[in-house]
Design an enzyme around this catalytic site. Structure first.
Site, mmCIF file in Angstrom:
data_model
loop_
_atom_site.group_PDB
_atom_site.id
_atom_site.type_symbol
_atom_site.label_atom_id
_atom_site.label_comp_id
_atom_site.label_asym_id
_atom_site.label_seq_id
_atom_site.Cartn_x
_atom_site.Cartn_y
_atom_site.Cartn_z
ATOM 1 N N LYS A 180 0.930 -1.277 0.372
ATOM 2 C CA LYS A 180 0.065 0.210 -0.498
ATOM 3 C C LYS A 180 1.047 0.913 0.194
ATOM 4 O O LYS A 180 2.010 1.412 0.415
ATOM 5 C CB LYS A 180 -0.770 -0.116 0.926
ATOM 6 C CG LYS A 180 -1.721 -0.957 1.696
ATOM 7 C CD LYS A 180 -2.693 -1.637 2.630
ATOM 8 C CE LYS A 180 -3.290 -2.525 2.957
ATOM 9 N NZ LYS A 180 -4.540 -2.175 3.937
ATOM 10 N N TYR B 129 -11.983 -2.444 -2.297
ATOM 11 C CA TYR B 129 -12.400 -2.947 -1.330
ATOM 12 C C TYR B 129 -14.103 -3.118 -1.084
ATOM 13 O O TYR B 129 -14.514 -2.975 0.096
ATOM 14 C CB TYR B 129 -12.152 -1.449 -0.445
ATOM 15 C CG TYR B 129 -10.402 -2.343 0.183
ATOM 16 C CD1 TYR B 129 -10.291 -3.299 0.628
ATOM 17 C CD2 TYR B 129 -9.304 -0.995 -0.019
ATOM 18 C CE1 TYR B 129 -8.494 -3.462 1.202
ATOM 19 C CE2 TYR B 129 -8.389 -1.105 0.670
ATOM 20 C CZ TYR B 129 -7.660 -2.131 0.948
ATOM 21 O OH TYR B 129 -6.716 -2.839 1.876
ATOM 22 N N ASN C 126 -1.131 -0.416 7.983
ATOM 23 C CA ASN C 126 -0.545 -1.391 7.811
ATOM 24 C C ASN C 126 0.383 -1.963 6.590
ATOM 25 O O ASN C 126 0.507 -3.249 6.661
ATOM 26 C CB ASN C 126 -1.747 -2.481 8.434
ATOM 27 C CG ASN C 126 -2.836 -2.524 7.268
ATOM 28 O OD1 ASN C 126 -2.766 -2.363 6.275
ATOM 29 N ND2 ASN C 126 -3.984 -3.718 7.593
ATOM 30 N N HIS D 141 -1.563 -5.518 2.005
ATOM 31 C CA HIS D 141 -2.641 -6.747 1.512
ATOM 32 C C HIS D 141 -2.502 -7.625 0.778
ATOM 33 O O HIS D 141 -1.255 -8.024 -0.034
ATOM 34 C CB HIS D 141 -3.879 -5.650 0.180
ATOM 35 C CG HIS D 141 -4.501 -6.311 -0.224
ATOM 36 N ND1 HIS D 141 -5.638 -6.291 0.581
ATOM 37 C CD2 HIS D 141 -4.699 -6.895 -1.282
ATOM 38 C CE1 HIS D 141 -6.549 -7.715 0.301
ATOM 39 N NE2 HIS D 141 -6.712 -8.007 -0.875
ATOM 40 N N GLU E 274 -9.135 -10.530 -7.230
ATOM 41 C CA GLU E 274 -8.324 -8.936 -6.955
ATOM 42 C C GLU E 274 -7.645 -9.126 -8.269
ATOM 43 O O GLU E 274 -6.832 -8.348 -8.746
ATOM 44 C CB GLU E 274 -7.775 -9.449 -5.504
ATOM 45 C CG GLU E 274 -8.907 -9.066 -4.645
ATOM 46 C CD GLU E 274 -8.499 -8.781 -3.296
ATOM 47 O OE1 GLU E 274 -9.092 -8.854 -2.342
ATOM 48 O OE2 GLU E 274 -6.627 -9.488 -2.674
HETATM 49 P P1 IDP Z 1 -7.192 -7.176 5.736
HETATM 50 O O1 IDP Z 1 -6.583 -5.856 5.353
HETATM 51 O O2 IDP Z 1 -5.666 -8.139 6.813
HETATM 52 O O3 IDP Z 1 -7.604 -8.814 5.041
HETATM 53 P P2 IDP Z 1 -9.145 -6.494 5.793
HETATM 54 O O4 IDP Z 1 -10.729 -6.333 7.442
HETATM 55 O O5 IDP Z 1 -9.887 -6.983 4.825
HETATM 56 O O6 IDP Z 1 -7.923 -6.215 6.551
HETATM 57 O O7 IDP Z 1 -9.729 -4.787 6.064
HETATM 58 C C1 IDP Z 1 -9.304 -4.058 4.458
HETATM 59 C C2 IDP Z 1 -7.968 -3.049 5.249
HETATM 60 O O8 IDP Z 1 -9.228 -2.339 5.937
HETATM 61 C C3 IDP Z 1 -6.889 -3.273 6.378
HETATM 62 O O9 IDP Z 1 -5.945 -3.566 5.665
HETATM 63 C C4 IDP Z 1 -7.183 -1.952 7.312
HETATM 64 O O10 IDP Z 1 -5.911 -1.076 6.183
HETATM 65 C C5 IDP Z 1 -8.749 -1.105 6.703
HETATM 66 N N1 IDP Z 1 -9.122 -1.935 7.924
HETATM 67 C C6 IDP Z 1 -9.945 -2.664 8.492
HETATM 68 N N2 IDP Z 1 -10.092 -2.891 9.963
HETATM 69 C C7 IDP Z 1 -9.693 -0.956 10.342
HETATM 70 C C8 IDP Z 1 -10.368 -0.292 11.150
HETATM 71 O O11 IDP Z 1 -10.880 -0.783 12.396
HETATM 72 N N3 IDP Z 1 -10.211 0.958 11.067
HETATM 73 C C9 IDP Z 1 -9.163 1.980 10.123
HETATM 74 N N4 IDP Z 1 -8.958 1.096 8.787
HETATM 75 C C10 IDP Z 1 -9.518 -0.779 8.951
HETATM 76 MG MG MG Z 2 -9.087 -8.969 3.505
#
Ligand code: IDP
Ligand code: MG
Length: 162
Positions: free
Chosen positions: A20, A60, A123, A126, A137
């Site tokens: 990202k 997303y 984080n 992805h 994807e």
């Molecule tokens: P993942 O990336 O581990 O698959 P997902 O639940 O698919 O996690 O969420 C996608 C992305 O959305 C996460 O990587 C993170 O960047 C963001 N995200 C998820 N939960 C939160 C939150 O509670 N607050 C802010 N951003 C979030």
């Molecule tokens: Mg995800």
């Protein structure tokens, strides 16, 4: 021998991995690629792109009801993303292990997010969460001709050949 190769090929899977904008800006591209590469997975597609907001929303789409959806899509489209496809036995599930839990506060040390990130909104990486999303994807981010089929010389050492 041919049968073994066919069996081996049948177990191969592909996953979509993206560094990202925060990972790119923090100069973590090589670090992240190296973790997948050293494991023994094979890079079959890679490009650097700035996704549009609309494209980020498609990527997303599953999260569109979540309160952070808009900010997340703004963020993903805020700068260059390194989009990749990695191939290998178990790469979808194990790729997620290499990445670590969504919230870096909960990611184990030794994982990419555990070692290199601090908060959930930044984080850095992805990874597809299952075979269906991996397929969707990869199709969203890449044209079929951008995926390269080749044999890596190390494969017989990673998987064995007898
Ligand atoms: P993942 O990336 O581990 O698959 P997902 O639940 O698919 O996690 O969420 C996608 C992305 O959305 C996460 O990587 C993170 O960047 C963001 N995200 C998820 N939960 C939160 C939150 O509670 N607050 C802010 N951003 C979030
Ligand atoms: Mg995800």
């Amino acid at each position: 021998m041919l049968q073994e190769q066919e069996a081996h090929a049948a177990e191969m899977e592909r996953t979509f991995i993206a560094i990202k904008p925060d990972g790119v800006q923090r100069s973590l591209i090589a670090e992240i690629i190296s973790r997948f590469e050293r494991k023994g997975f094979k890079l079959v597609a890679i490009k650097i792109v700035v996704p549009s907001k609309n494209f980020a929303e498609k990527h997303y789409h599953d999260l569109k009801e979540r309160p952070f959806f808009n900010g997340l899509c703004d963020f993903l489209s805020s700068g260059p993303v390194v989009a990749m496809v990695w191939e290998g036995e178990g790469v979808i599930k194990y790729g997620r292990k290499l990445i670590g839990a969504t919230d870096p506060q909960k990611s184990e040390p030794g994982t990419i997010r555990g070692d290199l990130a601090v908060v959930v909104g930044r984080n850095i990486i992805h990874g597809s969460d299952g075979p269906e999303t991996a397929k969707d994807e990869i199709n969203l981010w890449f044209k079929p001709e951008e995926l390269v089929n080749y044999t890596n010389n190390a494969e017989k050492w990673v998987y064995g050949d007898n």
